[in-house]
Design an enzyme around this catalytic site. Structure first.
Site, short mmCIF file in Angstrom:
data_model
loop_
_atom_site.label_atom_id
_atom_site.label_comp_id
_atom_site.label_asym_id
_atom_site.label_seq_id
_atom_site.Cartn_x
_atom_site.Cartn_y
_atom_site.Cartn_z
N ASP A 16 -14.53 31.56 28.68
CA ASP A 16 -15.42 30.52 27.82
C ASP A 16 -15.11 31.51 26.17
O ASP A 16 -15.80 30.81 24.77
CB ASP A 16 -16.84 31.12 28.09
N CYS A 240 -18.38 26.58 22.82
CA CYS A 240 -17.52 25.19 23.55
C CYS A 240 -17.26 24.59 22.35
O CYS A 240 -17.83 23.58 21.57
CB CYS A 240 -18.72 24.52 24.22
N ASN A 249 -21.51 32.95 23.68
CA ASN A 249 -22.30 33.43 25.00
C ASN A 249 -22.65 34.58 24.77
O ASN A 249 -22.41 35.18 23.91
CB ASN A 249 -21.64 34.16 26.54
#
Ligand code: HMG
Ligand code: MG
Length: 302
Positions: A16, A240, A249
């Site tokens: 991510d 993202c 995150n």
């Protein structure tokens, strides 16, 4: 409710975190990052993503990364697999866990995986069955569970609906993701309360992006609601590619500092994570997006 004595932290930085980087990062650097994280004591690291390289070019080296990392027995190295092509690559790469990823909002589903929620579930069916045939752990991830960049509000019941569908596909664990970090503690509690009716709380995780600075408060709220699995990203890497303005995150260093302070066991060496965070940040040519990481590094240098 009491806080858990122990939590599982899933490190998602190599996937991510790095997927959103514009400059190509060499496989060497990715492998070293994963190896450092393995050495720090994580039991689950999201190391790869077998998606279309046209959609997410940074993840095109996933096969090489998976082949070269030093695997520690017992550690789960996970990979994202949106379809059968991705699953086949993940099987070839010997991923220990595959992740099907859908969304609680129709608009985000279209932008991220180019199909509706219902179509995505149909697409995941064969992926899930094949993963099970190979005895590989199956995780489901649900984006925009607390709000959507295109649609706005997302009802807890819409999240519960996708949880039920992922449960029926056989998911071992399901991630409730705040893709754009808009959730606040009461919303967090409301969503877990809704989804826990259909799936055991001990197999639900919190995947919180820290865009609005709420992630640590949200983790605390989720723990109060009974959640004990959290995703985080070393140095707060990430964003993202299909959620404009989304940032990384919550940083792993910050989460570990919080857990240490609360006396909650993680099994992870914070100092080694700080080192890994400084390593990747130096490589990217910018400061880590981690308050605790930077504070600990500064204290060491003093
Ligand atoms: P599509 O264009 O509808 O699919 O994309 P397609 O089947 O028509 O294929 C198009 C091309 O991609 C073809 O190549 C396929 O071979 C290739 P061409 O014939 O044009 O040369 N292709 C693949 N190549 C490699 N691996 C594959 C693969 N599949 C197709 N697996 C698709 C549909 C799902 C593939 C595309 O939309 C995609 O790859 N999306 C991925 C988006 C993504 O990775 N987003 C970020 C991860 S999710 C996330 O970050 C959220 C999360 O963190 C939770 C949260 O915070 O919310 C998990
Ligand atoms: Mg994410």
């Amino acid at each position: 409710m009491n806080l858990p004595k122990k939590v599982k932290i899933v490190e998602v930085g190599p996937r991510d975190g790095l997927q959103n980087e514009k400059e190509t990062i060499s496989a060497d650097v990715k492998v070293e990052l994963v190896d450092r994280l393995t050495d720090a004591g994580f039991v689950n690291i999201e190391a790869a993503s077998f998606v279309s390289p046209k959609w997410v070019p940074q993840m095109a080296t996933s096969t090489e990364v998976m082949a070269r990392i030093k695997r520690k027995p017992g550690v789960i190295y996970s990979a994202l697999t949106p379809n059968m092509k991705g699953l086949e690559a993940a099987l070839e790469a010997k991923a220990d866990e595959v992740v099907i990823f859908g969304a609680a909002s129709e608009a985000f589903s279209q932008k991220n995986i180019n199909c509706s929620i219902a179509e995505s579930i149909e697409r995941f069916r064969e992926v899930a069955q094949t993963a099970k045939q190979h005895n590989i752990r199956l995780r489901g991830s649900i984006s925009t569970a607390f709000g959507c960049p295109y649609q706005g509000e997302v009802a807890p019941e819409a999240v519960a609906d996708v949880v039920r569908r992922m449960r029926d596909l056989g998911c071992d664990e399901i991630d409730i993701a705040d893709t754009i970090g808009v959730g606040t503690p009461n919303k967090i509690k409301a969503v877990y309360e809704a989804v826990a009716k259909d799936f055991p709380l001990e197999r639900l995780s919190g995947h919180f992006h820290d865009t609005y600075g709420q992630a640590l408060a949200n983790i605390y709220a989720a723990m109060e609601a009974g959640v004990s699995i959290f995703h985080s990203s070393v140095a707060g890497l990430g964003g993202c590619p299909y959620a404009k303005g989304a940032t990384g995150n919550v940083s792993t260093e910050d989460v570990l500092y919080l857990m240490q302070g609360l006396g909650i066991e993680t099994g992870i060496d914070l100092d080694k994570v700080v080192d890994a965070g400084q390593f990747i940040s130096q490589h990217l040519g910018r400061k880590a997006v981690s308050r605790a990481g930077n504070a600990i590094a500064a204290k060491r240098a003093a």
